[in-house]
Design a protein around this motif. Structure first.
Motif, PDB file in Angstrom:
ATOM      1  N   GLU A 129       9.742  -4.174 -35.287  1.00 24.74           N
ATOM      2  CA  GLU A 129       8.292  -3.993 -35.225  1.00 24.74           C
ATOM      3  C   GLU A 129       7.970  -3.293 -33.905  1.00 24.74           C
ATOM      4  N   PRO A 130       6.784  -2.712 -33.768  1.00 19.93           N
ATOM      5  CA  PRO A 130       6.457  -2.008 -32.522  1.00 19.93           C
ATOM      6  C   PRO A 130       6.657  -2.830 -31.241  1.00 19.93           C
ATOM      7  N   ALA A 131       6.318  -4.111 -31.252  1.00 19.94           N
ATOM      8  CA  ALA A 131       6.474  -4.948 -30.055  1.00 19.94           C
ATOM      9  C   ALA A 131       7.938  -5.190 -29.694  1.00 19.94           C
ATOM     10  N   ASP A 132       8.829  -5.000 -30.652  1.00 20.76           N
ATOM     11  CA  ASP A 132      10.245  -5.280 -30.413  1.00 20.76           C
ATOM     12  C   ASP A 132      10.902  -4.280 -29.475  1.00 20.76           C
ATOM     13  N   PHE A 133      10.345  -3.086 -29.355  1.00 20.90           N
ATOM     14  CA  PHE A 133      10.908  -2.082 -28.453  1.00 20.90           C
ATOM     15  C   PHE A 133      10.863  -2.585 -27.014  1.00 20.90           C
ATOM     16  N   VAL A 180      18.719  -3.695 -22.983  1.00 23.21           N
ATOM     17  CA  VAL A 180      19.447  -2.877 -23.954  1.00 23.21           C
ATOM     18  C   VAL A 180      19.430  -1.422 -23.504  1.00 23.21           C
ATOM     19  N   ARG A 181      20.594  -0.781 -23.553  1.00 24.63           N
ATOM     20  CA  ARG A 181      20.709   0.611 -23.135  1.00 24.63           C
ATOM     21  C   ARG A 181      20.843   1.573 -24.299  1.00 24.63           C
ATOM     22  N   HIS A 182      21.259   1.055 -25.464  1.00 29.13           N
ATOM     23  CA  HIS A 182      21.414   1.922 -26.628  1.00 29.13           C
ATOM     24  C   HIS A 182      21.158   1.119 -27.895  1.00 29.13           C
ATOM     25  N   VAL A 183      20.551   1.782 -28.883  1.00 28.47           N
ATOM     26  CA  VAL A 183      20.237   1.160 -30.167  1.00 28.47           C
ATOM     27  C   VAL A 183      20.820   2.031 -31.275  1.00 28.47           C
ATOM     28  N   VAL A 184      21.467   1.380 -32.237  1.00 27.27           N
ATOM     29  CA  VAL A 184      21.992   2.058 -33.420  1.00 27.27           C
ATOM     30  C   VAL A 184      21.248   1.504 -34.630  1.00 27.27           C
ATOM     31  N   GLY A 206      19.018   4.934 -25.264  1.00 30.49           N
ATOM     32  CA  GLY A 206      19.550   5.895 -26.209  1.00 30.49           C
ATOM     33  C   GLY A 206      19.384   5.376 -27.624  1.00 30.49           C
ATOM     34  N   TYR A 207      19.513   6.287 -28.586  1.00 27.85           N
ATOM     35  CA  TYR A 207      19.290   5.917 -29.981  1.00 27.85           C
ATOM     36  C   TYR A 207      20.186   6.744 -30.883  1.00 27.85           C
ATOM     37  N   SER A 208      20.844   6.070 -31.832  1.00 29.04           N
ATOM     38  CA  SER A 208      21.653   6.733 -32.848  1.00 29.04           C
ATOM     39  C   SER A 208      21.201   6.235 -34.211  1.00 29.04           C
ATOM     40  N   HIS A 209      21.088   7.157 -35.156  1.00 26.34           N
ATOM     41  CA  HIS A 209      20.715   6.772 -36.520  1.00 26.34           C
ATOM     42  C   HIS A 209      21.851   7.162 -37.457  1.00 26.34           C
ATOM     43  N   ILE A 210      22.405   6.173 -38.132  1.00 23.49           N
ATOM     44  CA  ILE A 210      23.471   6.373 -39.111  1.00 23.49           C
ATOM     45  C   ILE A 210      22.954   5.801 -40.430  1.00 23.49           C
ATOM     46  N   PRO A 211      22.301   6.622 -41.256  1.00 22.06           N
ATOM     47  CA  PRO A 211      21.763   6.097 -42.513  1.00 22.06           C
ATOM     48  C   PRO A 211      22.878   5.711 -43.485  1.00 22.06           C
ATOM     49  N   VAL A 212      22.889   4.438 -43.848  1.00 28.38           N
ATOM     50  CA  VAL A 212      23.897   3.923 -44.777  1.00 28.38           C
ATOM     51  C   VAL A 212      23.181   3.482 -46.046  1.00 28.38           C
ATOM     52  N   PRO A 213      23.417   4.157 -47.179  1.00 31.42           N
ATOM     53  CA  PRO A 213      22.772   3.741 -48.421  1.00 31.42           C
ATOM     54  C   PRO A 213      23.187   2.319 -48.776  1.00 31.42           C
ATOM     55  N   PHE A 214      22.210   1.474 -49.064  1.00 28.11           N
ATOM     56  CA  PHE A 214      22.539   0.077 -49.297  1.00 28.11           C
ATOM     57  C   PHE A 214      23.458  -0.110 -50.489  1.00 28.11           C
ATOM     58  N   ASP A 215      23.301   0.718 -51.502  1.00 25.63           N
ATOM     59  CA  ASP A 215      24.114   0.536 -52.703  1.00 25.63           C
ATOM     60  C   ASP A 215      25.393   1.366 -52.705  1.00 25.63           C
ATOM     61  N   ALA A 216      25.689   2.044 -51.588  1.00 28.11           N
ATOM     62  CA  ALA A 216      26.877   2.904 -51.582  1.00 28.11           C
ATOM     63  C   ALA A 216      27.492   3.056 -50.183  1.00 28.11           C
ATOM     64  N   ALA A 227      11.057   5.940 -33.933  1.00 30.17           N
ATOM     65  CA  ALA A 227      11.901   5.028 -33.159  1.00 30.17           C
ATOM     66  C   ALA A 227      12.627   5.738 -32.024  1.00 30.17           C
ATOM     67  N   ALA A 228      13.194   6.903 -32.277  1.00 25.75           N
ATOM     68  CA  ALA A 228      13.944   7.615 -31.234  1.00 25.75           C
ATOM     69  C   ALA A 228      13.063   7.869 -30.018  1.00 25.75           C
ATOM     70  N   GLU A 229      11.825   8.300 -30.250  1.00 24.11           N
ATOM     71  CA  GLU A 229      10.906   8.572 -29.147  1.00 24.11           C
ATOM     72  C   GLU A 229      10.510   7.290 -28.428  1.00 24.11           C
ATOM     73  N   ARG A 230      10.287   6.227 -29.186  1.00 25.08           N
ATOM     74  CA  ARG A 230       9.918   4.942 -28.569  1.00 25.08           C
ATOM     75  C   ARG A 230      11.041   4.420 -27.672  1.00 25.08           C
ATOM     76  N   PHE A 231      12.281   4.536 -28.144  1.00 28.72           N
ATOM     77  CA  PHE A 231      13.397   4.081 -27.313  1.00 28.72           C
ATOM     78  C   PHE A 231      13.577   4.978 -26.100  1.00 28.72           C
ATOM     79  N   ALA A 232      13.495   6.282 -26.288  1.00 30.80           N
ATOM     80  CA  ALA A 232      13.645   7.221 -25.172  1.00 30.80           C
ATOM     81  C   ALA A 232      12.602   6.948 -24.092  1.00 30.80           C
ATOM     82  N   ALA A 233      11.366   6.626 -24.490  1.00 33.01           N
ATOM     83  CA  ALA A 233      10.299   6.341 -23.530  1.00 33.01           C
ATOM     84  C   ALA A 233      10.624   5.104 -22.687  1.00 33.01           C
TER      85      ALA A 233
END
Length: 159
Positions: A31-35, A43-47, A71-81, A61-67
């Motif tokens: 949620e927004p407050a969690d950043f 925390v220095r990096h979020v995946v 750091g931020y990495s996004h690895i989209p993993v399909p839930f069903d695959a 999210a990337a911009e919120r973490f950078a602010a």
């Protein structure tokens, strides 16, 4: 602190919060407050392993973490695959990321399964201990949620 036990200052209000070690925490959607809560934790990096089009994913999210200097990495993993290529990307991100590290998805199910394999296959953790950490969030083999069978096969792969 014992691995897998929350610290008194942990933001346990974050959905599906779990501490894996002094340097690694996990959760479900943010949620927004969690950043700010993660920044206060140091925390220095979020995946993020959730799909980018999920309604609970915050598109900026990337911009919120950078602010907040994270750091931020996004690895989209399909839930069903989930596939080994996703695990390889997860492993690379986790091993390269500065600590403290936070990894999240929507329900902490993708994350817990990925860490199960990482603990078992990469770190050589006892299978029972790795499974117990995963089971704090879910157990794909006994879950009838759509896609759970794919995760049951995923966690049995590797080794």
């Amino acid at each position: 602190m014992q691995d897998g036990a929350n610290d008194p200052g942990d933001p346990v209000h974050i959905a599906c919060w779990q501490r894996l070690s002094e340097e690694v925490t996990t959760s479900g959607h943010l949620e927004p407050a969690d950043f700010d809560a993660l920044a206060a934790l140091g925390v220095r990096h979020v995946v993020n392993l959730a799909m980018g089009d999920h309604p609970q994913v915050l598109p900026d999210a990337a911009e919120r973490f950078a602010a907040r200097g994270m750091g931020y990495s996004h690895i989209p993993v399909p839930f069903d695959a989930p596939e080994d290529v996703h695990f390889a990307a997860f492993r690379e991100a986790v091993e390269a990321a500065p600590r403290p590290l936070h990894v999240h998805c929507i329900m902490n199910w993708r994350v817990s399964a990925m860490f199960y394999r990482w603990h078992r296959d990469v770190l050589g953790m006892d299978e029972g201990k790795a499974r117990a950490m995963m089971k704090r969030q879910w157990e794909p083999e006994t879950n009838d949620y759509p896609g759970a069978a794919a995760w049951a096969r995923f966690i049995e792969a590797g080794g």
